[in-house]
Motif scaffolding. Structure first.
Motif, PDB file in Angstrom:
ATOM      1  N   SER A   8      -6.955   3.648 -14.024  1.00  0.00           N
ATOM      2  CA  SER A   8      -6.789   2.931 -15.203  1.00  0.00           C
ATOM      3  C   SER A   8      -5.348   3.489 -15.782  1.00  0.00           C
ATOM      4  CB  SER A   8      -7.714   2.768 -16.087  1.00  0.00           C
ATOM      5  OG  SER A   8      -8.936   2.436 -15.726  1.00  0.00           O
ATOM      6  N   MET A   9      -5.403   4.961 -15.823  1.00  0.00           N
ATOM      7  CA  MET A   9      -3.995   5.256 -16.482  1.00  0.00           C
ATOM      8  C   MET A   9      -2.870   4.892 -15.473  1.00  0.00           C
ATOM      9  SD  MET A   9      -3.067   7.033 -19.082  1.00  0.00           S
ATOM     10  CE  MET A   9      -1.342   6.291 -19.150  1.00  0.00           C
ATOM     11  N   ILE A  10      -2.903   4.999 -14.187  1.00  0.00           N
ATOM     12  CA  ILE A  10      -1.845   4.730 -13.422  1.00  0.00           C
ATOM     13  C   ILE A  10      -1.269   3.010 -13.702  1.00  0.00           C
ATOM     14  CG2 ILE A  10      -0.925   4.514 -11.068  1.00  0.00           C
ATOM     15  CD1 ILE A  10      -1.206   7.260 -12.155  1.00  0.00           C
ATOM     16  N   ALA A  11      -2.408   2.489 -13.867  1.00  0.00           N
ATOM     17  CA  ALA A  11      -2.370   1.060 -13.839  1.00  0.00           C
ATOM     18  C   ALA A  11      -1.574   0.752 -15.189  1.00  0.00           C
ATOM     19  CB  ALA A  11      -3.577   0.173 -14.063  1.00  0.00           C
ATOM     20  N   ALA A  12      -1.786   1.528 -16.249  1.00  0.00           N
ATOM     21  CA  ALA A  12      -1.217   1.452 -17.502  1.00  0.00           C
ATOM     22  C   ALA A  12       0.334   1.743 -17.306  1.00  0.00           C
ATOM     23  CB  ALA A  12      -1.374   2.239 -18.648  1.00  0.00           C
ATOM     24  N   TYR A  13       0.747   2.661 -16.553  1.00  0.00           N
ATOM     25  CA  TYR A  13       2.104   2.934 -16.379  1.00  0.00           C
ATOM     26  C   TYR A  13       2.641   1.786 -15.557  1.00  0.00           C
ATOM     27  CZ  TYR A  13       1.774   7.815 -18.289  1.00  0.00           C
ATOM     28  OH  TYR A  13       1.746   8.849 -19.022  1.00  0.00           O
ATOM     29  N   GLU A  14       2.077   1.343 -14.509  1.00  0.00           N
ATOM     30  CA  GLU A  14       2.429   0.288 -13.841  1.00  0.00           C
ATOM     31  C   GLU A  14       2.752  -0.882 -14.273  1.00  0.00           C
ATOM     32  OE1 GLU A  14       0.849  -2.970 -10.308  1.00  0.00           O
ATOM     33  OE2 GLU A  14      -0.622  -1.536 -11.214  1.00  0.00           O
ATOM     34  N   ASN A  15       1.999  -1.177 -15.382  1.00  0.00           N
ATOM     35  CA  ASN A  15       2.379  -2.492 -16.214  1.00  0.00           C
ATOM     36  C   ASN A  15       3.745  -2.418 -17.052  1.00  0.00           C
ATOM     37  OD1 ASN A  15       0.164  -3.673 -15.841  1.00  0.00           O
ATOM     38  ND2 ASN A  15      -1.003  -2.678 -17.741  1.00  0.00           N
ATOM     39  N   LYS A  16       3.955  -1.019 -17.614  1.00  0.00           N
ATOM     40  CA  LYS A  16       5.523  -0.874 -17.946  1.00  0.00           C
ATOM     41  C   LYS A  16       6.437  -0.249 -16.946  1.00  0.00           C
ATOM     42  CE  LYS A  16       4.126  -1.709 -22.151  1.00  0.00           C
ATOM     43  NZ  LYS A  16       4.939  -2.820 -22.914  1.00  0.00           N
ATOM     44  N   ASN A  17       6.019  -0.137 -15.543  1.00  0.00           N
ATOM     45  CA  ASN A  17       6.857   0.361 -14.720  1.00  0.00           C
ATOM     46  C   ASN A  17       7.386   1.661 -14.761  1.00  0.00           C
ATOM     47  OD1 ASN A  17       8.052  -0.047 -12.006  1.00  0.00           O
ATOM     48  ND2 ASN A  17      10.097  -1.031 -12.884  1.00  0.00           N
ATOM     49  N   LEU A  18       6.578   2.530 -15.221  1.00  0.00           N
ATOM     50  CA  LEU A  18       7.075   3.977 -15.467  1.00  0.00           C
ATOM     51  C   LEU A  18       6.671   4.745 -14.335  1.00  0.00           C
ATOM     52  CD1 LEU A  18       5.817   4.036 -19.217  1.00  0.00           C
ATOM     53  CD2 LEU A  18       8.416   3.668 -18.050  1.00  0.00           C
ATOM     54  N   LEU A  19       7.427   4.700 -13.264  1.00  0.00           N
ATOM     55  CA  LEU A  19       6.961   5.327 -12.101  1.00  0.00           C
ATOM     56  C   LEU A  19       7.153   7.002 -12.087  1.00  0.00           C
ATOM     57  CD1 LEU A  19       5.726   5.121  -9.215  1.00  0.00           C
ATOM     58  CD2 LEU A  19       8.370   4.818  -8.459  1.00  0.00           C
ATOM     59  N   ASP A  20       7.981   7.482 -12.964  1.00  0.00           N
ATOM     60  CA  ASP A  20       8.217   8.910 -12.798  1.00  0.00           C
ATOM     61  C   ASP A  20       7.212   9.599 -13.659  1.00  0.00           C
ATOM     62  OD1 ASP A  20       8.914   7.329 -14.984  1.00  0.00           O
ATOM     63  OD2 ASP A  20      10.608   8.669 -15.826  1.00  0.00           O
TER      64      ASP A  20
END
Length: 714
Positions: free
Chosen positions: A559-571
Motif C-alpha cells: 500500500s505504501m509503494i502504491a501511494a508512491y506510485e500514484n505520485k510517481n515517486l520512484l526514488d
C-alpha cells in the motif's frame, strides 16, 4: 371468629379420620372441630432443609421444637407488653403483632400442606388450613401456647405430636422473621445516630470511600446497637433483682443476660383475637365465596389441560403428525378443527408435537392457525414465526408473514421491528431496513447491539459509511459499546473510498473506546491515504506504525509503494524498500505486484519480467490483476503474442474486471494497434453493464489518422 363457617362439606368429606373414627358428611363438624386429627402427611423437608415429619399417629417422642423454642436467639416478644395494666394502645399493638404473626403463619403453613398433599385441590387445602389455624387461634385465645411449649406438659391431644411439631417449627420461623425485621428497623435508627455519622465523616476525611465506607458504617451501627441492647438487658436485670429482692453475682448476671436474649414468646393478651390480614377480616365467609368465584373464572379463561383427543379426532391427529414435508396439511387440519372445536391450548399442544417431529410441517400448520379464530391470534404469534424464519434466512417467508399481519390489522411492535431491521439489513434490502429501524425508534424503544450492527453493516454495504458513523456515535451516547469488528468494518469502508477524515475519526473513536492501535488499523490508514493520493500522510502513518512496535508486512508495504506510485515517486519507493530490506523485510507477492504495475506503466519490460520471475520463485501464481498490467505493457510495446496471451486470461475472467480496468485494457490495445481486439473488449464491457467513457469510445471508432493523435491513448 367465623373460621368454622369457611369449611365446606366437600372438605369435611375428604378428611377421613377424626380421633381414629370415620367422619361422615352428616356429622356435626362444629362440635368436633377441637378433636380433629388431619390425614397422614408424607415426610417432607422444610425450606431450610430441616427434616419435617408430618405423620400424625401419636408417638412418645417429645417435639424438639417444644424443647428448644425458648432457646432460640430472638428477643422476647412478650417484652412488648411491659406494663401489667393493658391500655388501649397496648391492645392495638398486640392486635398488630398477633395479626402479623398469624398472617405469616398461614402463608408458611399453606406451603407445607400443599407440598404434603400435591394431589389435593384448593378447597381441600383451605379446609385443612382452617382446621389447623382455628386450633392455634383457640390456644392463643386461652393462653395455652406457653403451656404446650413446656416440656413437662404434653400438648393437646387434638393433633398428633408430629403435627404440633410442624406447627411450632412454622411458628419459630415466623417469630424469627418478625424479629429480623424489627432488628432491621432498629438498625436504621443507629445508622442515623450522631456517633456513627461522626465516624463516617472522619473516615471520609482520611480518604475512605465507596463500599469500604459503607461496610464500616454498618459495622459501627451494629456495634452501637449491640452495646445499647447489652445495657438495656443489664437495666432490666437490675429492676428484676430489685423486685425479687435477690442479689446476684456478676457471673450469674451474665448468664441471665444470655438466657434472656435467647427467649422468645408470644405476648400475653386479654380478650378475643381479631384476626385480619392487610385490613381484611378473613374470618368473614364471603371471602371463601370470592375465592371460589375467582378460581372458577380462572378455569374459564385458561383451561388447565387441553381437551382429551379420542376416537376419530385421535386418528386425524396421527395423520397430521405423519404427513411428509411436501404434503398439504390444510384438509386434515380443517377436519381436525371441525371435530375437536379446539381452544388456543389445543392448538399450542398440536404445534408443539409437530415442532418435535417435522419442522417444515410445523411452519405450514402454524400459518394455518394464524387464520383460525379459535387460535386467538395475537402479535406475539406473528413475531415468533417471523423470528424463526429470519434466523433460518427464509426472508421471503418472513416477508409473507409480515404482510399477513398487516392484513389482520396488527401493527408491528418493537420485537417485530427489531427482527425485521436485522433481517432486511442481512438480506441487503437497505430501504426496508431503514423503515423498520425508524419504526423501532418511533416507538420509543432503544435498539440493541444486534440491530445497530446490522444497520451499520447495511450502510457500509450501500457505500454510505458516514451514515454508519452517525449510528456509531448514537450507540456511544446510549452507552452501547460498539465491537472492535464494527470499528474495523467502518474504517475499511472509509479506506476503500479514500475518505481520510472519516478514517481518522473512526481511529480516534476506537482509542477513546479503549481499543489501542493495531497492525490492522495502521494498515487501513495507510491504504486510506494511498486511495486519497496523499503519499506524505501515508508515510507518516507507516512510520507511526513502526514506532508502535509493529513490523510492516507485505500488504502494508504494498500500500505504501502504491501511494508512491500514484505520485510517481520512484526514488522514495526504492529508498523505502532498501531500508526495509536492511531491517530484514522480504517483499512478497503484493509488493511485487505493485512494482510490476509501476514498471509496466513506464514500459520497462525487462525489469517487469524480472519481478515476475521473483514472484515465480516464491512458488505462487501471479495474481489476476497483474494480467491487466502485463496486457497494458505488452500491447503498448507491440509484443503481440504476449499481449494476446494476457488478454485471453482477462477475457476468461471478465466478471472480475472493473470499469477502470476495462478502459485501461481497451486504451492499451488501441495504442498498440490492436483495434479489432479493442472493439471486442469494448463489447464485452458493455455486455457486463459497464459504460465506457466517451473519449475512449470515440478513440476506438475514430479513423487511424485521428486515433494516433488522441491524447487518451498515449
Amino acid at each position: 371468629m367465623g373460621w368454622r363457617s369457611l369449611l365446606s362439606r366437600q372438605t369435611i368429606r375428604k378428611l377421613p379420620r377424626l380421633n381414629g373414627t370415620s367422619f361422615y358428611p352428616n356429622s356435626d363438624f362444629c362440635t368436633t372441630i377441637s378433636t380433629v386429627t388431619l390425614p397422614t402427611f408424607p415426610s417432607v423437608y422444610s425450606s431450610d432443609h430441616t427434616y419435617v415429619s408430618t405423620v400424625f399417629p401419636y408417638s412418645n417422642a417429645i417435639s424438639p421444637l417444644s424443647r428448644h423454642l425458648h432457646s432460640t436467639r430472638l428477643t422476647r416478644l412478650s417484652n412488648l407488653v411491659e406494663s401489667s395494666q393493658v391500655t388501649s394502645e397496648e391492645e392495638a399493638d398486640e392486635d398488630g403483632t398477633m395479626n402479623e404473626f398469624l398472617s405469616r403463619f398461614v402463608w408458611l403453613m399453606r406451603k407445607k400442606i400443599v407440598k404434603a398433599y400435591p394431589a389435593s385441590d384448593k378447597q381441600t387445602i383451605d379446609g385443612m388450613l382452617l382446621i389447623i389455624v382455628s386450633k392455634v387461634v383457640s390456644e392463643l385465645e386461652k393462653g395455652g401456647l406457653e403451656q404446650v411449649l413446656n416440656p413437662a406438659v404434653s400438648p393437646s391431644q387434638d393433633f398428633s405430636e408430629d403435627l404440633w411439631k410442624t406447627v411450632w417449627e412454622v411458628s419459630n420461623m415466623v417469630l424469627d422473621d418478625i424479629n429480623k425485621e424489627r432488628r432491621k428497623e432498629k438498625m436504621k435508627g443507629f445508622l442515623q445516630s450522631e456517633e456513627v455519622k461522626e465516624l463516617c465523616r472522619f473516615a471520609g476525611e482520611i480518604g475512605v470511600r465507596g463500599d469500604l465506607l459503607r461496610e464500616l458504617r454498618f459495622k459501627w451501627a451494629r456495634d452501637k446497637m449491640e452495646e445499647h441492647e447489652f445495657y438495656e438487658s443489664l437495666e432490666r436485670l437490675r429492676k428484676e433483682a430489685q423486685s425479687e429482692g435477690k442479689e446476684k453475682t456478676e457471673s450469674e448476671k451474665t448468664d441471665a443476660v444470655k438466657e434472656k436474649s435467647k427467649t422468645v414468646t408470644l405476648p400475653k393478651r386479654r380478650g378475643k383475637i381479631n384476626y385480619k390480614i392487610y385490613g381484611l377480616n378473613l374470618s368473614d365467609p364471603k371471602w371463601a365465596e370470592v375465592a371460589d368465584r375467582i378460581h372458577e373464572t380462572g378455569e374459564l379463561i385458561w383451561p388447565q389441560e387441553p381437551k382429551p383427543i379420542t376416537g376419530i379426532c385421535k386418528l386425524v391427529t396421527e395423520k397430521i403428525l405423519s404427513l411428509n414435508e411436501g404434503d398439504d396439511p390444510s384438509p386434515l387440519v380443517a377436519e381436525w378443527v371441525d371435530i375437536l372445536q379446539p381452544s388456543r391450548l389445543d392448538w399450542i399442544n398440536l404445534l408443539d408435537r409437530l415442532k418435535e417431529r417435522n419442522t417444515l410441517l410445523y411452519f405450514k400448520v402454524a400459518e394455518i392457525a394464524l387464520e383460525e379464530k379459535s387460535f386467538q391470534t395475537n402479535v406475539r404469534d406473528f413475531s415468533k414465526l417471523i423470528s424463526i424464519y429470519a434466523e433460518e434466512n427464509k426472508f421471503d417467508d418472513a416477508e409473507r408473514i409480515r404482510k399477513k399481519m398487516n392484513q389482520h390489522g396488527i401493527l408491528p411492535d418493537a420485537i417485530i421491528d427489531s427482527t425485521l431491521a436485522h433481517m432486511y439489513a442481512k438480506a441487503g434490502n437497505f430501504e426496508d431496513a431503514k423503515k423498520a429501524f425508524e419504526g423501532l425508534k418511533s416507538q420509543g424503544v432503544r435498539p440493541d447491539l444486534k440491530v445497530y450492527n446490522s444497520m451499520i453493516m447495511a450502510y457500509i454495504n450501500a457505500g454510505e459509511p458516514k451514515r454508519g458513523h452517525e449510528l456509531l456515535k448514537e450507540m456511544e451516547t446510549t452507552d452501547i459499546k460498539p465491537t472492535y469488528d464494527l470499528y474495523i468494518a467502518l474504517l475499511r469502508s472509509f479506506a476503500q473510498l479514500g475518505d481520510a477524515s472519516g478514517a481518522v475519526q473512526i481511529s480516534t473513536s476506537m482509542q477513546f473506546a479503549g481499543f489501542q492501535p493495531t497492525m490492522e488499523t495502521c494498515t487501513l490508514l495507510v491504504e486510506t491515504y494511498r486511495q486519497a493520493g496523499d503519499a506524505d500522510q501515508a508515510r507518516n502513518s507507516f512510520d507511526h506504525m513502526i514506532k508502535l512496535g509493529y513490523k510492516p508486512d507485505d500488504r502494508c508495504t504494498a500500500s505504501m509503494i502504491a501511494a508512491y506510485e500514484n505520485k510517481n515517486l520512484l526514488d522514495k519507493a526504492l529508498n523505502l524498500l532498501l531500508k526495509l530490506e536492511k531491517d530484514g523485510f522480504e517483499p512478497g507477492v503484493a509488493t511485487y505486484t505493485v512494482l510490476v504495475d509501476w514498471l509496466a506503466k513506464m514500459q520497462l519490460v525487462d525489469e517487469a519480467e524480472q519481478i515476475l520471475g521473483k514472484i515465480a520463485q516464491q512458488g505462487e501464481a501471479p495474481p489476476f490483476k497483474i494480467q491487466v498490467s502485463l496486457c497494458d505493457m505488452y500491447a503498448r510495446a507491440g509484443i503481440e503474442k504476449k499481449a494476446l496471451q494476457a488478454l485471453g486470461v482477462l477475457e476468461a475472467r471478465k466478471d472480475q474486471l472493473r470499469a477502470d480496468e476495462f478502459e485501461r485494457i481497451i486504451g492499451s490495445l488501441v495504442a498498440g494497434g490492436f483495434v479489432q481486439d479493442a472493439r471486442r473488449v469494448l463489447g464485452i464491457m458493455e455486455s457486463q453493464g459497464l459504460t465506457a467513457s466517451q473519449p475512449l469510445v470515440m478513440a476506438v471508432n475514430a479513423p487511424d489518422y485521428i486515433r494516433g493523435r488522441s491524447p487518451i491513448l498515449r
